[in-house]
Design a protein around this motif. Structure first.
Motif, mmCIF file in Angstrom:
data_model
loop_
_atom_site.group_PDB
_atom_site.id
_atom_site.type_symbol
_atom_site.label_atom_id
_atom_site.label_comp_id
_atom_site.label_asym_id
_atom_site.label_seq_id
_atom_site.Cartn_x
_atom_site.Cartn_y
_atom_site.Cartn_z
ATOM 1 N N LEU A 5 -6.451 8.601 -9.387
ATOM 2 C CA LEU A 5 -5.650 8.310 -8.206
ATOM 3 C C LEU A 5 -6.396 8.685 -6.923
ATOM 4 O O LEU A 5 -6.298 8.003 -5.912
ATOM 5 C CB LEU A 5 -4.319 9.066 -8.273
ATOM 6 C CG LEU A 5 -3.313 8.574 -9.326
ATOM 7 C CD1 LEU A 5 -2.096 9.482 -9.340
ATOM 8 C CD2 LEU A 5 -2.886 7.147 -9.050
ATOM 9 N N ASN A 6 -7.138 9.772 -6.976
ATOM 10 C CA ASN A 6 -7.865 10.213 -5.785
ATOM 11 C C ASN A 6 -9.089 9.356 -5.500
ATOM 12 O O ASN A 6 -9.557 9.306 -4.362
ATOM 13 C CB ASN A 6 -8.291 11.680 -5.937
ATOM 14 C CG ASN A 6 -7.108 12.618 -5.904
ATOM 15 O OD1 ASN A 6 -6.110 12.341 -5.260
ATOM 16 N ND2 ASN A 6 -7.210 13.738 -6.604
ATOM 17 N N ILE A 51 2.617 8.299 -1.902
ATOM 18 C CA ILE A 51 3.305 9.417 -2.545
ATOM 19 C C ILE A 51 3.068 9.279 -4.044
ATOM 20 O O ILE A 51 3.285 8.191 -4.604
ATOM 21 C CB ILE A 51 4.813 9.422 -2.243
ATOM 22 C CG1 ILE A 51 5.063 9.429 -0.737
ATOM 23 C CG2 ILE A 51 5.497 10.631 -2.875
ATOM 24 C CD1 ILE A 51 6.528 9.279 -0.367
ATOM 25 N N THR A 52 2.642 10.336 -4.680
ATOM 26 C CA THR A 52 2.382 10.314 -6.117
ATOM 27 C C THR A 52 3.594 10.851 -6.863
ATOM 28 O O THR A 52 4.103 11.927 -6.531
ATOM 29 C CB THR A 52 1.147 11.148 -6.467
ATOM 30 O OG1 THR A 52 0.025 10.622 -5.766
ATOM 31 C CG2 THR A 52 0.869 11.096 -7.967
ATOM 32 N N ASP A 86 12.237 11.613 -0.748
ATOM 33 C CA ASP A 86 10.801 11.621 -0.517
ATOM 34 C C ASP A 86 10.351 10.478 0.377
ATOM 35 O O ASP A 86 9.148 10.290 0.578
ATOM 36 C CB ASP A 86 10.050 11.546 -1.849
ATOM 37 C CG ASP A 86 10.452 12.663 -2.793
ATOM 38 O OD1 ASP A 86 10.246 13.830 -2.431
ATOM 39 O OD2 ASP A 86 10.979 12.368 -3.885
ATOM 40 N N GLY A 87 11.305 9.691 0.893
ATOM 41 C CA GLY A 87 10.962 8.591 1.780
ATOM 42 C C GLY A 87 10.640 7.294 1.093
ATOM 43 O O GLY A 87 10.087 6.386 1.727
ATOM 44 N N ILE A 88 10.974 7.159 -0.199
ATOM 45 C CA ILE A 88 10.679 5.929 -0.927
ATOM 46 C C ILE A 88 11.590 4.813 -0.437
ATOM 47 O O ILE A 88 12.796 5.007 -0.257
ATOM 48 C CB ILE A 88 10.846 6.141 -2.443
ATOM 49 C CG1 ILE A 88 9.907 7.250 -2.927
ATOM 50 C CG2 ILE A 88 10.577 4.851 -3.201
ATOM 51 C CD1 ILE A 88 8.451 6.954 -2.720
ATOM 52 N N VAL A 124 2.817 5.473 -5.052
ATOM 53 C CA VAL A 124 3.661 4.545 -4.293
ATOM 54 C C VAL A 124 3.102 4.444 -2.884
ATOM 55 O O VAL A 124 3.009 5.441 -2.165
ATOM 56 C CB VAL A 124 5.127 5.027 -4.271
ATOM 57 C CG1 VAL A 124 5.988 4.043 -3.490
ATOM 58 C CG2 VAL A 124 5.656 5.178 -5.695
ATOM 59 N N LEU A 125 2.721 3.224 -2.489
ATOM 60 C CA LEU A 125 2.098 3.002 -1.188
ATOM 61 C C LEU A 125 3.157 2.781 -0.126
ATOM 62 O O LEU A 125 4.085 1.980 -0.318
ATOM 63 C CB LEU A 125 1.168 1.785 -1.249
ATOM 64 C CG LEU A 125 0.055 1.829 -2.303
ATOM 65 C CD1 LEU A 125 -0.779 0.558 -2.207
ATOM 66 C CD2 LEU A 125 -0.819 3.049 -2.114
ATOM 67 N N ARG A 126 3.024 3.507 0.982
ATOM 68 C CA ARG A 126 3.913 3.282 2.128
ATOM 69 C C ARG A 126 3.413 2.045 2.876
ATOM 70 O O ARG A 126 2.380 2.086 3.548
ATOM 71 C CB ARG A 126 3.904 4.493 3.051
ATOM 72 C CG ARG A 126 4.479 5.763 2.442
ATOM 73 C CD ARG A 126 4.599 6.827 3.541
ATOM 74 N NE ARG A 126 5.120 8.065 3.023
ATOM 75 C CZ ARG A 126 4.375 9.107 2.658
ATOM 76 N NH1 ARG A 126 3.055 9.006 2.745
ATOM 77 N NH2 ARG A 126 4.916 10.215 2.221
#
Length: 308
Positions: free
Chosen positions: A113-114, A125-126, A149-151, A267-269
């Motif tokens: 992931l990194n 967000i992972t 978490d802002g999803i 999860v990409l913002r």
């Protein structure tokens, strides 16, 4: 008959006493001989031992066997105890090995992931993949991150390599991800290097179909498939997989994400793309406060001049 028994008893009693007395005297004599400290007696004892002891091996054999049996039994008990201790240690080592493998896999997923190169404007967000108890969608997973978490519904989810799916349903603490393999999944993509546009259509198989290809003749197996960004749902340029051809000759996508080992998802913002109302702004900057009006190119006069 009573008289005969009395006579026998009168005869045996003195005999027993005599034998017992002789035996006591012999034992006492042996004791004295064995305790006398004299060179002659010592030589006599040595001769007796040399003659008697080698011939007494048969008498000592049962005793020696019994001693060896006891020793073997004690050794067997120690071996059993050691075996039980080794079994317990082996169980502990198996548990440690399993924990080490899980940590190694978890570390590998986090490193993947990194290492993914994303647009620097995209944040993420992972979340940890949870067990799915069932849903209207056949191909979906749950994450332990949600609205707190802002999803936001519709955001893209990736593993360490490629795109996995999109958020469809957000709770306070959990969210659901529809995988690209689900029948309800439709995603616009771009096929590189030809630049052809197409649609990845999920059909509950490991390799979803590739439909609505702009020019199928320019597409080859092994071509790279990335998200096109059309529709504003997914960011552009996310790796989806490679083009593959099935036995029926239909184009499919071999997904880059490892669907069999989904443990962590990113999860990409994605806040959408900027709409361009004036396409010319991409070429010429808007005039600033210190800049004058843009010079207009001279228009050549038509032949014959201008009237008036």
């Amino acid at each position: 008959m009573a008289r005969d028994r009395t006579q026998d008893e009168d005869y045996l009693t003195p005999l027993r006493r005599l034998i017992l007395s002789v035996l006591v005297l012999v034992l006492f004599a042996i004791f004295l001989v064995w305790r006398i400290d004299s060179p002659r007696v010592e030589r006599f004892r040595a001769q007796v031992i040399d003659r008697v002891v080698p011939q007494m091996d048969w008498a000592m054999a049962p005793v020696t066997g019994a001693v060896n049996l006891v020793r073997d039994f004690q050794s067997y008990q120690r071996i059993v105890q050691q075996n039980q201790e080794l079994r317990r240690e082996l169980q502990q080592m198996k548990a440690w090995k399993e924990a080490a493998l899980q940590l190694e896999q978890e570390n590998a997923r986090l490193l993947d992931l990194n290492n993914v190169q994303l647009d620097p404007r995209l944040t993420y967000i992972t979340g940890v993949v949870m067990a799915d108890a069932g849903s209207p969608y056949r191909q979906s997973v749950l994450l332990n991150i949600g609205a707190r978490d802002g999803i936001v519904d519709g955001w893209a989810a990736m593993d360490g390599i490629g795109l996995v799916g999109r958020i469809s349903g957000v709770g306070q603490k959990i969210s659901r991800v529809i995988l690209l393999t689900d029948t309800s999944s439709r995603m616009p993509v771009t096929i590189q290097p030809s630049g052809q546009t197409a649609m990845v259509v999920g059909d509950n198989t490991a390799a979803p179909a590739l439909d609505f290809i702009e020019d199928p003749d320019l597409v080859r197996p092994g071509d790279r498939v990335v998200s096109s960004g059309d529709g504003g749902v997914f960011p552009a340029g996310l790796l989806v997989g490679q083009v593959a051809e099935d036995k029926q000759g239909r184009m499919r996508v071999r997904l880059a994400a490892d669907y069999e080992r989904l443990e962590f998802l990113r999860v990409l913002r994605h806040l959408g793309t900027e709409n361009l109302s004036q396409p010319g702004g991409l070429i010429l900057p808007e005039p600033g406060p210190l800049q004058g009006p843009l010079l207009q190119p001279e228009v050549p006069l038509a032949a014959g001049g201008v009237d008036g």
